[in-house]
Scaffold this active site. Sequence first.
Site, PDB file in Angstrom:
ATOM      1  N   ASP A 162      -5.562  -0.589   5.670  1.00  0.00           N
ATOM      2  CA  ASP A 162      -7.098  -0.828   6.934  1.00  0.00           C
ATOM      3  C   ASP A 162      -7.805   0.006   6.474  1.00  0.00           C
ATOM      4  O   ASP A 162      -8.312  -0.634   7.315  1.00  0.00           O
ATOM      5  CB  ASP A 162      -6.304  -0.557   8.036  1.00  0.00           C
ATOM      6  CG  ASP A 162      -4.340  -1.777   8.049  1.00  0.00           C
ATOM      7  OD1 ASP A 162      -4.624  -2.192   7.030  1.00  0.00           O
ATOM      8  OD2 ASP A 162      -3.275  -1.600   9.106  1.00  0.00           O
ATOM      9  N   ASP A 192       0.598  -1.592  -0.016  1.00  0.00           N
ATOM     10  CA  ASP A 192      -0.311   0.114  -0.220  1.00  0.00           C
ATOM     11  C   ASP A 192       0.610   1.183   0.201  1.00  0.00           C
ATOM     12  O   ASP A 192       0.392   2.303  -0.885  1.00  0.00           O
ATOM     13  CB  ASP A 192      -1.137   0.117   0.697  1.00  0.00           C
ATOM     14  CG  ASP A 192      -0.280   0.391   2.795  1.00  0.00           C
ATOM     15  OD1 ASP A 192       0.826  -0.204   2.850  1.00  0.00           O
ATOM     16  OD2 ASP A 192      -1.350  -0.403   3.884  1.00  0.00           O
ATOM     17  N   GLY A 208      -3.453  -7.237  18.832  1.00  0.00           N
ATOM     18  CA  GLY A 208      -2.435  -7.896  18.440  1.00  0.00           C
ATOM     19  C   GLY A 208      -2.593  -8.959  17.310  1.00  0.00           C
ATOM     20  O   GLY A 208      -1.402  -9.423  18.217  1.00  0.00           O
ATOM     21  N   GLY A 212      -2.926  -9.145  13.841  1.00  0.00           N
ATOM     22  CA  GLY A 212      -3.339  -8.394  12.542  1.00  0.00           C
ATOM     23  C   GLY A 212      -4.333  -8.236  12.176  1.00  0.00           C
ATOM     24  O   GLY A 212      -4.617  -8.884  11.038  1.00  0.00           O
ATOM     25  N   TYR A 260       8.550  -1.932  10.903  1.00  0.00           N
ATOM     26  CA  TYR A 260       7.503  -1.460  10.372  1.00  0.00           C
ATOM     27  C   TYR A 260       8.260  -0.764   9.412  1.00  0.00           C
ATOM     28  O   TYR A 260       8.346  -0.354   8.292  1.00  0.00           O
ATOM     29  CB  TYR A 260       6.465  -1.066  10.783  1.00  0.00           C
ATOM     30  CG  TYR A 260       5.683  -1.141  10.013  1.00  0.00           C
ATOM     31  CD1 TYR A 260       4.164  -2.079   8.288  1.00  0.00           C
ATOM     32  CD2 TYR A 260       4.699   0.387   9.289  1.00  0.00           C
ATOM     33  CE1 TYR A 260       3.000  -1.713   7.747  1.00  0.00           C
ATOM     34  CE2 TYR A 260       4.577   0.737   8.074  1.00  0.00           C
ATOM     35  CZ  TYR A 260       3.585  -0.067   7.469  1.00  0.00           C
ATOM     36  OH  TYR A 260       2.498  -0.117   6.685  1.00  0.00           O
TER      37      TYR A 260
HETATM   38  C1  GLA Z   1      -0.306  -3.263   8.434  1.00  0.00           C
HETATM   39  C2  GLA Z   1      -0.374  -1.500   7.927  1.00  0.00           C
HETATM   40  C3  GLA Z   1      -1.097  -1.428   6.093  1.00  0.00           C
HETATM   41  C4  GLA Z   1      -0.039  -2.397   5.381  1.00  0.00           C
HETATM   42  C5  GLA Z   1       0.103  -3.758   6.164  1.00  0.00           C
HETATM   43  C6  GLA Z   1       1.259  -4.820   5.242  1.00  0.00           C
HETATM   44  O1  GLA Z   1      -1.363  -3.537   8.146  1.00  0.00           O
HETATM   45  O2  GLA Z   1      -0.894  -1.242   8.914  1.00  0.00           O
HETATM   46  O3  GLA Z   1      -1.209   0.258   5.977  1.00  0.00           O
HETATM   47  O4  GLA Z   1       1.140  -1.920   4.683  1.00  0.00           O
HETATM   48  O5  GLA Z   1       0.135  -3.626   7.265  1.00  0.00           O
HETATM   49  O6  GLA Z   1       0.567  -4.693   3.997  1.00  0.00           O
END
Ligand code: GLA
Length: 361
Positions: free
Chosen positions: A155, A20, A105, A107, A204
């Site tokens: 998200d 993204d 947490g 995912g 991240y």
């Molecule tokens: C997290 C981030 C998203 C995206 C995903 C990986 O969920 O919030 O913006 O980058 O990781 O695809």
Amino acid sequence: MTSITTYAPGRAELLGNHTDYNEGYVLAIAVDRGTTLTGQARTDRRIRIHSRELGKTEIVALDQLAAERVSPWSRYTLGVVDQFRRNDLHVEGFEIEVTSNLPLGAGLSSSASLENATVLFLSQAFGIKLEPLQMARLAQKAEHDFVGVRCGLLDQISSLMSRDQHATFIDCRSFDVQHVPLDGRVSVIIANSGVKHALVAGEYNERRSDCEVAARALGVPFLRDATTEMLKSRKNDLADRIYRRALHIVGENERVLAGSEALRHGDVTRFGELMYASHESSQANFENSCAELDQLVETARKTPGVYGARLSGGGFGGATINLVEKGREKEVVKALTSTLPNVSCLVTEAADGALACAKKH
Ligand code: GLA
């Protein structure tokens, strides 16, 4: 004061990992659980948030909002309030109770669901009309500024704009959103590894920086503009780690395009293969998997009825997503939960996003 209730679901990333913020493509669904806010405006310029699950309350003055002054759990809400103010969207004080049936947490982006529910609450409570993309951007910016994660928009958009029975295809450059019918014969199982993911801890943001370094070295604005061919021909110009990060993103973009074609043709078997390929690339190239997620994907490979599995979301812990033949959910859940001691599974359909839910109620 009138009481207002808003709801936004969590999301699961079907395909397209870390694409993204590289202006690439992604396929996601909203899950059938989320965060609900109930409350009303106040006239004393104070904000009171109570979290039922955490059993905690935060009280803060509207004019004294700053991330470092408030507890971490309330930053997702207060970060959104802060964004409204920065964008001259007039808000007053308010009080809300937060309830959630999403595991934190795991995912499933409990964070975006809370942010989106807050955006919806504020816009209703203070009569502010917003476009869906504007809502998603306010929520995303809250996470950048108050939580410190430089996330993309996957998200927030999928939690807001998804539709039941469909995968949400997002072009993260044009923000064109399409709803691709999901084959009615599949269920989605989210297997929470029990390992807390460490998005906030910086991995991240490091991945995001690596991608930016790769794009600069390749002379393209974003990795969206690179192809596998171009990348391979420039391999010697890039440090090995940077090359592998780029290979993951470019490969994921190609897989999302191939995956939506496969879904449009009802070819879930092909879609499942792409999910496994995505996970392998996370392991080898993006290095955002972990032993527990790898074990869960291995179990999925060996379990009849599973089309495909991969880590979903940021990675470094969290959950895997499994695309499963309808009717075989029980045996798959059993296999996944027996893989490791702390695994919990959630079976979900592709559900409505917050905007569709609001329309129906
Ligand atoms: C997290 C981030 C998203 C995206 C995903 C990986 O969920 O919030 O913006 O980058 O990781 O695809």
